[in-house]
Design a protein around this motif. Structure first.
Motif, mmCIF file in Angstrom:
data_model
loop_
_atom_site.group_PDB
_atom_site.id
_atom_site.type_symbol
_atom_site.label_atom_id
_atom_site.label_comp_id
_atom_site.label_asym_id
_atom_site.label_seq_id
_atom_site.Cartn_x
_atom_site.Cartn_y
_atom_site.Cartn_z
ATOM 1 N N ASP A 25 22.160 -7.530 -10.144
ATOM 2 C CA ASP A 25 21.265 -8.392 -10.914
ATOM 3 C C ASP A 25 21.462 -8.203 -12.412
ATOM 4 N N THR A 26 21.862 -7.006 -12.809
ATOM 5 C CA THR A 26 22.180 -6.720 -14.207
ATOM 6 C C THR A 26 23.520 -5.994 -14.260
ATOM 7 N N VAL A 27 24.261 -6.216 -15.350
ATOM 8 C CA VAL A 27 25.621 -5.676 -15.456
ATOM 9 C C VAL A 27 25.849 -5.144 -16.867
ATOM 10 N N GLN A 28 26.592 -4.047 -16.951
ATOM 11 C CA GLN A 28 27.068 -3.535 -18.233
ATOM 12 C C GLN A 28 28.578 -3.373 -18.156
ATOM 13 N N ALA A 29 29.286 -3.874 -19.157
ATOM 14 C CA ALA A 29 30.747 -3.768 -19.211
ATOM 15 C C ALA A 29 31.148 -2.993 -20.459
ATOM 16 N N GLY A 74 26.798 -1.989 -12.260
ATOM 17 C CA GLY A 74 25.867 -3.012 -11.768
ATOM 18 C C GLY A 74 24.609 -2.388 -11.215
ATOM 19 N N ARG A 75 23.493 -3.067 -11.438
ATOM 20 C CA ARG A 75 22.218 -2.584 -10.938
ATOM 21 C C ARG A 75 21.481 -3.713 -10.233
ATOM 22 N N SER A 76 20.634 -3.323 -9.279
ATOM 23 C CA SER A 76 19.817 -4.284 -8.535
ATOM 24 C C SER A 76 18.359 -4.088 -8.896
ATOM 25 N N ARG A 77 17.605 -5.196 -8.933
ATOM 26 C CA ARG A 77 16.171 -5.082 -9.209
ATOM 27 C C ARG A 77 15.438 -4.405 -8.058
ATOM 28 N N ASP A 78 15.972 -4.547 -6.877
ATOM 29 C CA ASP A 78 15.380 -3.941 -5.687
ATOM 30 C C ASP A 78 15.897 -2.513 -5.548
ATOM 31 N N SER A 79 15.010 -1.545 -5.628
ATOM 32 C CA SER A 79 15.407 -0.142 -5.564
ATOM 33 C C SER A 79 15.979 0.250 -4.211
ATOM 34 N N ASP A 80 15.741 -0.563 -3.178
ATOM 35 C CA ASP A 80 16.263 -0.269 -1.846
ATOM 36 C C ASP A 80 17.669 -0.815 -1.638
ATOM 37 N N LYS A 81 18.204 -1.523 -2.628
ATOM 38 C CA LYS A 81 19.525 -2.134 -2.478
ATOM 39 C C LYS A 81 20.523 -1.505 -3.455
ATOM 40 N N THR A 82 21.727 -1.306 -2.987
ATOM 41 C CA THR A 82 22.825 -0.830 -3.823
ATOM 42 C C THR A 82 23.805 -1.976 -4.033
ATOM 43 N N PRO A 83 23.971 -2.451 -5.270
ATOM 44 C CA PRO A 83 24.879 -3.583 -5.489
ATOM 45 C C PRO A 83 26.316 -3.209 -5.181
ATOM 46 N N MET A 84 26.989 -4.079 -4.449
ATOM 47 C CA MET A 84 28.376 -3.850 -4.049
ATOM 48 C C MET A 84 29.339 -4.828 -4.717
ATOM 49 N N TYR A 85 28.788 -5.859 -5.367
ATOM 50 C CA TYR A 85 29.633 -6.863 -6.018
ATOM 51 C C TYR A 85 28.973 -7.376 -7.293
ATOM 52 N N VAL A 86 29.814 -7.780 -8.237
ATOM 53 C CA VAL A 86 29.387 -8.606 -9.370
ATOM 54 C C VAL A 86 29.883 -10.011 -9.061
ATOM 55 N N ASP A 87 28.953 -10.924 -8.836
ATOM 56 C CA ASP A 87 29.330 -12.275 -8.392
ATOM 57 C C ASP A 87 30.221 -12.996 -9.394
#
Length: 291
Positions: A25-29, A74-87
């Motif tokens: 949901d959020t990304v830093q490059a 990459g980070r997800s707003r949902d603390s129960d989810k681990t982001p696996m992709y940057v769309d």
């Protein structure tokens, strides 16, 4: 009993898969390119199934390209989810080349924005990261010859390595700048330019007549072979909009730079509030013509 257990098992599997495959949901490059690592590489298109006995004698000019390594978090707003992709991530590269002239080098600035999709991340706690991701911009053989100067007579002698004077890279996610705070996004390699370039030098432009352009890998013969070197682009083959190809710019180092893609569009706008009237269709049967 099995009828009741099966939906529970399926729901559990789907739930865990959804949590593991969620998008960021959020990304830093962060640009990780170092001055001593910057180089203009060459690659020539070759295919064994097109070769003939005379192929070795044919002129096969090389394409030039510049790798742009960076890291993603990459980070997800949902603390129960681990982001696996940057769309989707947009990478906008700005390159200044030194063009040899009779009196002195002339500097030209080229820019290209590339959209990368489905960039994989590895779990790092509740976050996802990718420390080994690369973008790249390409230069066609004919454009490389123009940059080397009109005095170049042989295609085989075209060499851009050493002529790259400066590079800057912008990253954006969902239309917003996503560069990691307090990190540099530009490198100045040419000593003549270091004292002349101002902060944000890539934000301004001026015209030139060379007519050369940077390209994404999707605009080259190497489009089908992007993996595993680079993430997939959108579109994967061909240019997203040929009309919006960035125009090159000559650069004197005294101002900043505004990409030509930011200029006002000349296409007429259409008012969506006005509905187009459809022609009425007659439902009456036409009488047969009498013989």
């Amino acid at each position: 009993m099995k009828r009741f257990l099966l939906p529970i098992v399926v729901a559990a599997l789907c739930g865990s898969s959804h949590a593991a495959s969620s998008s960021a949901d959020t990304v830093q490059a962060e640009l990780t390119l170092k001055p001593n690592e910057v180089q203009v590489e060459q690659v020539a298109p070759r295919a064994a199934y097109f070769e003939t006995k005379d192929s070795a004698k044919a002129i096969n000019p090389a394409w030039h390209f510049v790798r742009i390594p960076y890291t993603l978090l990459g980070r997800s707003r949902d603390s129960d989810k681990t982001p696996m992709y940057v769309d989707e991530l947009k990478v906008h590269a700005y390159l200044i080349f030194a063009v040899p002239t009779k009196n002195d080098d002339k500097f030209i600035l080229l820019d290209k924005e590339i959209t990368y999709v489905d960039i994989p991340l590895s779990p790092k706690g509740k976050d996802g990261e990718n420390k080994n991701v690369q973008a790249a911009v390409f230069i066609s053989p004919s454009d490389a010859a123009r940059i080397c100067g009109e005095g170049t007579s042989k295609v085989e002698r075209v060499e851009l390595n050493g002529k790259l004077a400066a590079i800057a890279v912008e990253f954006s996610f969902k239309g917003m700048d996503c560069v990691k705070p307090k990190t540099e996004v530009d490198l100045v390699l040419n000593k003549k330019l270091k004292s002349r370039l101002k902060k944000g030098w890539w934000k301004k432009e001026s015209k030139n007549d060379l007519g050369v352009n940077l390209r994404a890998i999707s605009d080259t013969p190497f489009a089908p072979f992007y993996a595993p070197a680079f993430p997939a682009t959108s579109p994967m083959y061909g240019s997203a909009d040929a009309a919006s190809t960035s125009a090159p710019s000559s650069y004197d180092g005294t101002t900043g730079y505004t990409p030509s893609s930011a200029s006002d569009s000349t296409e007429p706008t259409v008012d969506s509030s006005e509905e187009t009237e459809e022609p009425e269709v007659s439902t009456k049967k036409t009488k047969k013509r009498r013989k």
